[in-house]
Design an enzyme around this catalytic site. Sequence first.
Site, PDB file in Angstrom:
ATOM      1  N   HIS A 191      84.475-102.486-112.896  1.00 27.08           N
ATOM      2  CA  HIS A 191      84.743-101.048-113.020  1.00 27.08           C
ATOM      3  C   HIS A 191      85.991-100.878-113.905  1.00 27.08           C
ATOM      4  O   HIS A 191      86.900-101.715-113.846  1.00 27.08           O
ATOM      5  CB  HIS A 191      85.110-100.426-111.663  1.00 27.08           C
ATOM      6  CG  HIS A 191      83.956-100.004-110.808  1.00 27.08           C
ATOM      7  ND1 HIS A 191      84.006-100.072-109.443  1.00 27.08           N
ATOM      8  CD2 HIS A 191      82.752 -99.460-111.125  1.00 27.08           C
ATOM      9  CE1 HIS A 191      82.869 -99.605-108.941  1.00 27.08           C
ATOM     10  NE2 HIS A 191      82.089 -99.224-109.935  1.00 27.08           N
ATOM     11  N   CYS A 287      90.665 -97.222-105.931  1.00 26.18           N
ATOM     12  CA  CYS A 287      89.268 -96.887-105.605  1.00 26.18           C
ATOM     13  C   CYS A 287      89.061 -96.530-104.141  1.00 26.18           C
ATOM     14  O   CYS A 287      87.945 -96.240-103.743  1.00 26.18           O
ATOM     15  CB  CYS A 287      88.333 -97.986-106.061  1.00 26.18           C
ATOM     16  SG  CYS A 287      88.676 -99.581-105.390  1.00 26.18           S
TER      17      CYS A 287
HETATM   18  N1  ARG Z   1      82.262-103.696-103.082  1.00 24.74           N
HETATM   19  C1  ARG Z   1      82.407-102.507-103.855  1.00 24.74           C
HETATM   20  C2  ARG Z   1      81.475-102.562-105.055  1.00 24.74           C
HETATM   21  O1  ARG Z   1      81.303-103.619-105.626  1.00 24.74           O
HETATM   22  C3  ARG Z   1      83.829-102.329-104.289  1.00 24.74           C
HETATM   23  C4  ARG Z   1      84.053-101.091-105.097  1.00 24.74           C
HETATM   24  C5  ARG Z   1      85.473-100.925-105.524  1.00 24.74           C
HETATM   25  N2  ARG Z   1      85.588 -99.784-106.353  1.00 24.74           N
HETATM   26  C6  ARG Z   1      86.214 -99.703-107.538  1.00 24.74           C
HETATM   27  N3  ARG Z   1      86.207 -98.559-108.158  1.00 24.74           N
HETATM   28  N4  ARG Z   1      86.778-100.707-108.098  1.00 24.74           N
HETATM   29  O2  ARG Z   1      80.871-101.590-105.423  1.00 24.74           O
END
Ligand code: ARG
Length: 293
Positions: A191, A287
């Site tokens: 992300h 997040c």
């Molecule tokens: N386990 C989650 C996923 O992989 C973690 C999300 C974390 N969010 C972020 N915006 N980095 O979707």
Amino acid sequence: MPVIKTLEELKNYPFSPYDGPRKVLMVKPDYYNVTYKINPHMVDGEGQLPIIDEKRALFQWEKLKAKIEELGLKVFVIPGQEGFPDMVFAANQSLSVDSRHIILSKMTHEERKGEVPFFEDFFENHGIEAKHLPDEVEQFEGTGDALWHFGMDLLWCGHGFRTDLKAVEHLGDTLGLAVVPLKLIDENFYHLDTCMCILDSKTVVWTPKAFSEESQEIIDSFFPVTIEVPYEEAKETLACNSWSVDGHNVLIPQGTLTLKEKLENHNFTVHELDTSEFKKAGGSIFCMKLAFS
Ligand code: ARG
């Protein structure tokens, strides 16, 4: 307003000022767990899913919430839902556009798709219209991949893992948002909020290797001040998943040694928070909340 494709366009674009969101939505880690692997952080050195200490997770989450409130923002909370262990990562299910609209995400993985309607309900109940993306957009993970520039009506959008280019184009062309696409190339930084954090209108924290060369150049040339986090530190501590609450106070994950020192040298007020239980799922401070207007 366009999708901004070149550095020239970006530099000459007449951005209007944008007042940052002052409200925050969080999801209580009631059913938080790691029960599947959808990013490389979700397994340990042996390839096993980690064990979550639920009490510690709740304690860390409450500390984060208290810190946000201490800094003057209003925090709304929705309960976690059984069967959605990642729902605590509240940045991913939507993107706040203005005080009347949010855009709902299209989650990449089946496991997370069912989280989105809970956010839709929350916003509809608060008089904010929740917009659905059209069929041609297959993936969009909200504020995980779309970061507002500080004080400017400009959106930086990551694509490559959880958000497709169609989504970025849609935000730019149809919704009238000025967006800059950034290509993510390393799955440890799946992300945009895992490898880039905008601190104020001039300053960005980032780890360059997470981006394609072209995207590196755009970031490097646009921001007058770039604070680089070494690759290993960014990967191990999720240092870039920090949050600049007001352009001055910055919440950072504990143990991000280089970042902490650099931020202090640049006169930011640093607040370290332990998010070790959430790091096991590949997430941290930025997040675990959704900022909205
Ligand atoms: N386990 C989650 C996923 O992989 C973690 C999300 C974390 N969010 C972020 N915006 N980095 O979707």
